[in-house]
Every structure is written in structure tokens, then in C-alpha cells.
Design a protein around this motif. Structure first.
Motif, short mmCIF file in Angstrom:
data_model
loop_
_atom_site.label_atom_id
_atom_site.label_comp_id
_atom_site.label_asym_id
_atom_site.label_seq_id
_atom_site.Cartn_x
_atom_site.Cartn_y
_atom_site.Cartn_z
N ALA A 99 -9.05 7.66 -10.08
CA ALA A 99 -8.87 7.54 -8.62
C ALA A 99 -7.41 7.27 -8.32
N THR A 100 -6.96 7.77 -7.18
CA THR A 100 -5.59 7.55 -6.73
C THR A 100 -5.59 6.96 -5.33
N ILE A 101 -4.57 6.17 -5.06
CA ILE A 101 -4.28 5.67 -3.72
C ILE A 101 -2.76 5.74 -3.56
N ALA A 102 -2.28 6.30 -2.46
CA ALA A 102 -0.86 6.31 -2.18
C ALA A 102 -0.56 5.16 -1.23
N SER A 103 0.57 4.49 -1.46
CA SER A 103 0.92 3.35 -0.64
C SER A 103 2.42 3.15 -0.63
N PHE A 104 2.91 2.58 0.44
CA PHE A 104 4.29 2.11 0.44
C PHE A 104 4.34 0.86 -0.42
N PRO A 105 5.46 0.61 -1.09
CA PRO A 105 5.55 -0.60 -1.92
C PRO A 105 5.59 -1.87 -1.06
N GLY A 106 4.96 -2.92 -1.57
CA GLY A 106 5.04 -4.22 -0.94
C GLY A 106 4.17 -4.45 0.27
N VAL A 107 3.26 -3.53 0.57
CA VAL A 107 2.39 -3.69 1.74
C VAL A 107 0.98 -4.05 1.29
N ALA A 108 0.13 -4.40 2.25
CA ALA A 108 -1.24 -4.84 1.94
C ALA A 108 -2.00 -3.80 1.13
N THR A 109 -1.83 -2.52 1.41
CA THR A 109 -2.55 -1.49 0.66
C THR A 109 -2.20 -1.55 -0.82
N GLU A 110 -0.93 -1.71 -1.14
CA GLU A 110 -0.54 -1.82 -2.55
C GLU A 110 -1.19 -3.03 -3.20
N ARG A 111 -1.14 -4.18 -2.52
CA ARG A 111 -1.74 -5.40 -3.08
C ARG A 111 -3.25 -5.25 -3.26
N ASN A 112 -3.93 -4.69 -2.28
CA ASN A 112 -5.38 -4.50 -2.38
C ASN A 112 -5.74 -3.50 -3.47
N ALA A 113 -4.96 -2.45 -3.61
CA ALA A 113 -5.21 -1.47 -4.67
C ALA A 113 -5.04 -2.14 -6.04
N GLN A 114 -4.00 -2.94 -6.19
CA GLN A 114 -3.80 -3.62 -7.47
C GLN A 114 -4.92 -4.61 -7.75
N ARG A 115 -5.42 -5.29 -6.74
CA ARG A 115 -6.58 -6.18 -6.94
C ARG A 115 -7.81 -5.40 -7.42
N ALA A 116 -7.89 -4.14 -7.00
CA ALA A 116 -9.03 -3.30 -7.39
C ALA A 116 -8.80 -2.61 -8.73
N GLY A 117 -7.68 -2.91 -9.41
CA GLY A 117 -7.43 -2.36 -10.73
C GLY A 117 -6.46 -1.20 -10.79
N PHE A 118 -5.92 -0.77 -9.66
CA PHE A 118 -4.94 0.32 -9.66
C PHE A 118 -3.60 -0.21 -10.15
N ARG A 119 -2.81 0.66 -10.76
CA ARG A 119 -1.47 0.34 -11.22
C ARG A 119 -0.50 1.39 -10.69
N VAL A 120 0.75 0.99 -10.48
CA VAL A 120 1.76 1.92 -9.98
C VAL A 120 1.99 3.00 -11.03
N ALA A 121 1.86 4.25 -10.61
CA ALA A 121 2.11 5.38 -11.50
C ALA A 121 3.54 5.89 -11.34
N TYR A 122 4.04 5.90 -10.11
CA TYR A 122 5.42 6.32 -9.85
C TYR A 122 5.80 5.90 -8.44
N ASN A 123 7.09 5.87 -8.18
CA ASN A 123 7.62 5.62 -6.83
C ASN A 123 8.13 6.93 -6.28
N LYS A 124 8.01 7.09 -4.99
CA LYS A 124 8.44 8.31 -4.32
C LYS A 124 9.43 7.95 -3.22
N ALA A 125 10.58 8.57 -3.23
CA ALA A 125 11.57 8.35 -2.18
C ALA A 125 11.28 9.29 -1.01
N ILE A 126 11.32 8.75 0.18
CA ILE A 126 11.18 9.56 1.39
C ILE A 126 12.54 9.53 2.08
N LEU A 127 13.16 10.68 2.18
CA LEU A 127 14.51 10.77 2.72
C LEU A 127 14.47 11.37 4.12
N VAL A 128 15.32 10.84 4.98
CA VAL A 128 15.40 11.31 6.36
C VAL A 128 16.83 11.69 6.66
#
Length: 139
Positions: A99-128
């Protein structure tokens, strides 16, 4: 409001500035997600109020969980964790082993995903790149 509208409004709400009404340009595709044959859209309800919403798609062994938001008054009460758990259980029942979940770093979604056993696979830069004639979708 029907379930699709309720899902769309709630799912989009966490991606907009607090109090901003979701524009039709976001509501229409979100409602399509809720009714798409490959998607499973779920709402967290308290009485008649939709307090959280998220979706997922399962293809073979892979489940992608996405579009989850919880309304501000019900954050920090386990709603997002319950939505993650429900979708993971449904995905496993459908045969998913990853299973995958995409999240911004340091937000509630990342913390909740990690509590559910997810681990960071990679970071993605969003450029504007600001420039003449380019306007933000919202401010």
C-alpha cells in the motif's frame, strides 16, 4: 447533500485554506473519484455529519490510499487513523499486499501513516516558477 457531494467537500477541505469553499473545478473531479468503478471512497460520519473522507484504488497487489481529509473540529480524535485502517483492511481483503500513501513531510498524514506502519520511500520536490500571466489556484 448526497454522499458524493459530502465526500468531495470533505476530502478536498484539507487541501484548501481553512474556511475556503471548494471550487467546482475541484468538486467535480472529486465526485468522479467517489463514483469511479476502480475507486473506493469512504466517509467518516458522526450522526449525519461527514467529518472525514478518503479514497483508495486497488490494482492487483497494490493499494493506493489518497485524498483523505478530516474537518478541523474533528482533528486529533483518531478519524484519519480510522480511515487508514478501514481502507487497509478493505485493500487486504481485495488481495493487496502493498500500500502507498503520498504526503507532505511533517504533517498529520505522514505521522498517521507512520503509526499505521508506512515508511518513507522517497521525497519529491515540487517546484514552482512564478511568471507573467501565471496565477495561483488559491491564496
Amino acid at each position: 447533500a448526497d454522499a458524493g457531494v459530502s465526500f468531495a467537500r470533505t476530502s478536498i477541505s484539507g487541501f484548501l485554506p481553512e474556511g475556503m469553499e471548494p471550487p467546482d473545478s475541484l468538486l467535480i473531479p472529486s465526485r468522479r473519484v467517489a463514483s469511479h468503478a476502480r475507486s473506493t471512497a469512504v466517509r467518516a460520519m458522526i450522526g449525519d455529519a461527514c467529518v472525514g473522507a478518503g479514497a483508495m484504488e486497488v490494482t492487483g497487489e497494490l493499494a493506493a490510499l489518497f485524498g483523505v481529509s478530516v474537518v478541523p473540529a474533528h482533528r486529533r480524535q483518531g478519524v484519519q487513523q480510522a480511515l487508514v485502517a478501514w481502507r487497509l483492511n478493505r485493500a487486504a481483503a481485495a488481495g493487496a499486499t502493498f500500500a502507498t500513501i503520498a504526503s507532505f513531510p511533517g504533517v498529520a498524514t505522514e505521522r498517521n501513516a507512520q503509526r499505521a506502519g508506512f515508511r518513507v520511500a522517497y521525497n519529491k520536490a515540487i517546484l514552482v516558477r512564478p511568471g507573467p500571466g501565471l496565477t495561483p489556484a488559491f491564496e
